[in-house]
Every structure is written in C-alpha cells, then in structure tokens.
Design a protein around this motif. Structure first.
Motif, PDB file in Angstrom:
ATOM      1  N   PHE A  26       0.976  -1.206  -0.005  1.00  0.00           N
ATOM      2  CA  PHE A  26      -0.039  -0.008  -0.031  1.00  0.00           C
ATOM      3  C   PHE A  26       1.057   1.451  -0.073  1.00  0.00           C
TER       4      PHE A  26
ATOM      5  N   ASP B 182      -2.025  -3.456  -3.870  1.00  0.00           N
ATOM      6  CA  ASP B 182      -3.433  -3.141  -3.615  1.00  0.00           C
ATOM      7  C   ASP B 182      -3.809  -2.301  -4.725  1.00  0.00           C
TER       8      ASP B 182
ATOM      9  N   CYS C  44      -6.569  -0.153  -6.046  1.00  0.00           N
ATOM     10  CA  CYS C  44      -7.655   0.916  -5.564  1.00  0.00           C
ATOM     11  C   CYS C  44      -7.182   2.216  -5.602  1.00  0.00           C
TER      12      CYS C  44
ATOM     13  N   ASP D 217      -8.255   4.541  -3.427  1.00  0.00           N
ATOM     14  CA  ASP D 217      -8.639   5.508  -2.122  1.00  0.00           C
ATOM     15  C   ASP D 217      -7.581   6.310  -1.594  1.00  0.00           C
ATOM     16  N   GLU D 218      -6.308   5.619  -1.550  1.00  0.00           N
ATOM     17  CA  GLU D 218      -5.215   6.392  -1.089  1.00  0.00           C
ATOM     18  C   GLU D 218      -4.665   7.470  -2.193  1.00  0.00           C
TER      19      GLU D 218
ATOM     20  N   SER E 239      -9.403  -4.073  -4.669  1.00  0.00           N
ATOM     21  CA  SER E 239     -10.007  -4.017  -3.216  1.00  0.00           C
ATOM     22  C   SER E 239     -11.264  -3.008  -3.192  1.00  0.00           C
TER      23      SER E 239
ATOM     24  N   LYS F 280     -15.851  -8.021   0.685  1.00  0.00           N
ATOM     25  CA  LYS F 280     -15.267  -6.843   1.691  1.00  0.00           C
ATOM     26  C   LYS F 280     -16.329  -6.255   2.259  1.00  0.00           C
TER      27      LYS F 280
ATOM     28  N   TYR G 204     -11.723  -1.031   9.843  1.00  0.00           N
ATOM     29  CA  TYR G 204     -10.541  -0.497   9.079  1.00  0.00           C
ATOM     30  C   TYR G 204     -10.031   0.846   9.467  1.00  0.00           C
TER      31      TYR G 204
ATOM     32  N   PHE H 205      -6.206   1.756   9.622  1.00  0.00           N
ATOM     33  CA  PHE H 205      -5.792   1.862   8.207  1.00  0.00           C
ATOM     34  C   PHE H 205      -5.901   3.132   7.733  1.00  0.00           C
ATOM     35  N   ARG H 206      -7.144   3.892   7.883  1.00  0.00           N
ATOM     36  CA  ARG H 206      -7.282   5.227   7.479  1.00  0.00           C
ATOM     37  C   ARG H 206      -6.194   6.253   8.026  1.00  0.00           C
TER      38      ARG H 206
ATOM     39  N   ARG I  93     -17.994   3.947   2.957  1.00  0.00           N
ATOM     40  CA  ARG I  93     -18.074   3.094   2.019  1.00  0.00           C
ATOM     41  C   ARG I  93     -19.276   2.372   1.800  1.00  0.00           C
TER      42      ARG I  93
ATOM     43  N   GLN J 208     -19.114  -1.269  -0.401  1.00  0.00           N
ATOM     44  CA  GLN J 208     -18.827  -2.282   0.542  1.00  0.00           C
ATOM     45  C   GLN J 208     -19.943  -3.052   1.062  1.00  0.00           C
TER      46      GLN J 208
ATOM     47  N   LYS K 139     -13.051 -10.028   3.979  1.00  0.00           N
ATOM     48  CA  LYS K 139     -12.270  -9.139   4.581  1.00  0.00           C
ATOM     49  C   LYS K 139     -13.499  -8.384   5.333  1.00  0.00           C
TER      50      LYS K 139
ATOM     51  N   VAL L 214      -7.643  -7.399   9.921  1.00  0.00           N
ATOM     52  CA  VAL L 214      -7.482  -6.149   9.267  1.00  0.00           C
ATOM     53  C   VAL L 214      -6.949  -5.113  10.306  1.00  0.00           C
ATOM     54  N   SER L 215      -6.624  -3.798  10.222  1.00  0.00           N
ATOM     55  CA  SER L 215      -5.899  -3.057  11.070  1.00  0.00           C
ATOM     56  C   SER L 215      -6.743  -2.803  12.550  1.00  0.00           C
TER      57      SER L 215
ATOM     58  N   TYR M 199      -0.915  -8.056   9.828  1.00  0.00           N
ATOM     59  CA  TYR M 199       0.302  -7.172  10.143  1.00  0.00           C
ATOM     60  C   TYR M 199       1.207  -7.852  10.986  1.00  0.00           C
TER      61      TYR M 199
HETATM   62  C1  PBG Z   1      -8.762  -0.046   0.305  1.00  0.00           C
HETATM   63  C2  PBG Z   1      -8.400  -0.878   1.526  1.00  0.00           C
HETATM   64  C3  PBG Z   1      -8.479  -0.511   2.806  1.00  0.00           C
HETATM   65  C4  PBG Z   1      -8.099  -1.626   3.533  1.00  0.00           C
HETATM   66  C5  PBG Z   1      -7.678  -2.234   2.613  1.00  0.00           C
HETATM   67  N1  PBG Z   1      -7.525  -1.952   1.480  1.00  0.00           N
HETATM   68  C6  PBG Z   1      -9.615   0.501   3.456  1.00  0.00           C
HETATM   69  C7  PBG Z   1     -11.046   0.568   3.095  1.00  0.00           C
HETATM   70  O1  PBG Z   1     -11.644  -0.139   2.413  1.00  0.00           O
HETATM   71  O2  PBG Z   1     -11.589   1.487   3.607  1.00  0.00           O
HETATM   72  C8  PBG Z   1      -8.095  -1.872   4.649  1.00  0.00           C
HETATM   73  C9  PBG Z   1      -7.229  -2.532   5.471  1.00  0.00           C
HETATM   74  C10 PBG Z   1      -6.987  -2.794   7.094  1.00  0.00           C
HETATM   75  O3  PBG Z   1      -8.017  -2.271   7.601  1.00  0.00           O
HETATM   76  O4  PBG Z   1      -6.047  -3.187   7.654  1.00  0.00           O
HETATM   77  N2  PBG Z   1      -7.622   0.234  -0.459  1.00  0.00           N
END
Ligand code: PBG
Length: 330
Positions: free
Chosen positions: A80, A120, A122, A124-125, A168, A198, A204, A207-208, A219, A223, A250, A278-279, A318
C-alpha cells in the motif's frame, strides 16, 4: 460397570506432544501475507500511532523490511502506498513513477521471485476525496468510470513487476476488467487476488491513519453490509467467473462464518481463499495486550489459528513476521 466414561477426550490433551500430534489446524509462515505501507518522500519510517509496531516505510526501510519478511519465511507481501499529492481521479495510481509503482519496482528488485509481491489495486489512497473510485457529477462513486482507472492501474502495476494485483474497491465487474486489461497487454502471467467479500467495516479505522485517508463519508454504497452473508457467495462467484485466481474475505475475525461458507464452496473447488486480519483487529489485540489485559503472543496465534480453522488458505496479517517468529519458537 463403573459410572466412569469410556470416552475420554482429555487423554489426547495430556501432554504438549500429544496435543501437537492430533492438532487439526496449522498456521505456517508461508500462508501469511504481510501488508506494508510506503510513504512518498519519507526519509525514515513513520510510526502509525493506532497500529503500534507498524510503520509507513521510506523507500529504504521498505526494501529492508521486505528482505526481513522473506527471511522469516512469510508467503507474500501486499503493498500500500501513501502519495504526497492526491487528486480527483487518483492520478498517482497510474503514474509509472507514482509511489506505489515505484515501491513495487523496488521490492521486486530486492527480493525478486523469492516472495510473492502483491499490490492493492484501489484508488482510495490516491484520491483527494478518499473514495475507492472516481465520482460522477452528483458526487457518487461512478462504477464504470472507475473500472477504466482500475484497468490502467493494473497495467501500471504489471509493468512495475507485481506478481499479483489485489483489486479491493468493490466495484461491480472490477475483476473482469482488470483480467481483460492484463490479458490484452500480454500479461496473462499476472494473477488476481480479488477482495471479493469486503465489508463496510469500522475495523478499518486504523488503516485510515496508516494511509492518511481523506475520506469523510463512508463506503457503504460499494462495500458489503455486515448483515449479509449470502451476498458474499454471490460476490465470490462473480469474481471467480470474471477470472479471479484467489478470493478474499475481509475483515477476518468478525466474518469467520462467511469465510467458512466461502471456503466450503470455493477453496474445496481449488480456488485459494484468503482472509484479511485488518488494522482494527491488529489494534484491538495490541491495545489490550499493552494494558496487560491479554497475552499478546497467545492472542496473536489464537486469532490466526481461528482464521485458518474457519477455512482460510492464506491470511493477510500485520503480524506475519511476528507470527513467523513465534511459530519458529514453538
Ligand atoms: C482499500 C483498502 C482498505 C483496506 C485495505 N484496502 C480500506 C477501506 O476499504 O476502507 C483496509 C485494511 C485494514 O484495515 O487493515 N484500498
């Protein structure tokens, strides 16, 4: 006849050796994938406060951490990236010199085929609004316009040398479009790990912070609703039909029932099934352990064992390197 039971399951729990002999589920480092963050312009690793022990890497520390993971026997890496500039369409995602594509090149140059390099896929980043896709005139995520961006992103990642792309964003048709784009560019060798089921999850949250997300809303229009299990089977079936090589559920711990159903239907049919711890799952155990409320190492291994027991062939975590160390000492 005495009143004592003939069946005594406890006999098989008496010693560590006999427990090991009859253990059904194993966790092996090769089954674990380490998610990694790299931050554009960073000159040292930046700690992520809500994920103690996890960092946003700089280019150098990313390469070193990749080597360390490979040496620990971890099965793969999921990259990522945190770009320094974001815009409405997430231009950085398709820029060959964008932070993620450069990170793929760096890691592939460092560890090559000794591990599985995943990224990844996607937006969003990379978007200034933080959504996983581009927006239409009404400000809603535009499914089909986003697909075109994903196709380009897949090609950029393939060009950078990625082994596996991980779409994703939960756009309808994303796997088919990515597969077609790769095939059309002569890159039928690049595999697709689809984030198929997902969920729109509060887990998450950390992760943000990790990716410095600019999202203000949520989302939930793309999602899955945490209330739905059957829908996951539909999503997975569509992704497999569209060409997914591996599929994913996920988050993991709150969705073990979904994972079990997906594994029964697809892992048994030869499609490797992954689960993403996840995070928020990482942070929960880390925080409780930091307070002395949980035994960290046992909780880590128990959570991974539970995810494997529910049917995951592969676990993104992680703790991949941490767990590999713990397993080596067992
Ligand atoms: C989207 C993505 C997310 C995560 C992985 N890929 C964030 C989301 O969907 O909001 C979350 C992973 C995590 O929380 O560890 N690129």
């Amino acid at each position: 006849m005495s009143g004592f039971p003939a069946q005594r399951p406890r006999r098989l729990r008496r010693t560590e050796a006999i427990r090991r002999l009859v253990a059904q589920t194993t966790v092996e480092p090769r089954q674990l994938v380490l998610p990694m963050f790299v931050k554009e312009g960073a000159t040292a690793p930046v700690p992520i406060a809500s994920m103690p022990g996890v960092h946003q890497h700089d280019r150098d520390s990313l390469r070193k951490a990749a080597v360390e993971a490979v040496q620990a026997g971890v099965g793969g890496l999921m990259l990522f990236a945190v770009p320094s500039r974001k815009d409405a369409v997430g231009s950085g995602a398709t820029d060959p010199d964008g932070v993620l594509n450069r990170a793929i090149r760096d890691v592939v140059a460092e560890v090559g085929d000794d591990t599985v390099v995943m990224a990844d896929l996607c937006l969003d980043e990379f978007t200034d609004h933080g959504h996983c896709g581009v927006l239409d005139a009404r400000g809603e995520v535009d499914n089909d316009a986003t697909l075109a961006r994903y196709a380009d992103m897949a090609l950029a990642q393939a060009e950078a040398g990625v082994h596996v792309v991980g779409p994703s964003g939960m756009m309808d048709g994303q796997v088919g479009v990515v597969r077609a784009a790769l095939d059309g560019a002569g890159r039928s060798d690049v595999a697709v790990l689809a984030y198929s089921a997902k969920y729109a999850s509060a887990f998450y949250g950390p992760f943000r912070e990790a990716v410095e997300s600019s999202l203000t809303g949520d989302r939930r229009s793309y999602q899955q609703d945490p209330a739905n299990a059957r829908e996951a089977l539909r999503e997975v079936a569509l992704d497999v039909a569209e060409g997914a090589d591996m599929v994913m559920v996920k988050p993991a711990l709150g969705y073990l029932d979904v994972l079990r159903q997906v594994a029964d239907a697809f892992s048994s049919a030869g499609v490797p099934v992954a689960a993403y711890q996840v995070s928020g799952e990482y942070s929960m155990i880390s925080a409780a352990a930091a307070n002395g409320w949980l035994d960290h190492d046992r909780a880590v291994l128990e959570s991974l064992t539970a995810i494997r027991r529910a049917g995951a062939d592969i676990v993104l975590t992680y703790w991949a390197v941490t767990a590999a160390g713990l397993l080596a000492r067992q």
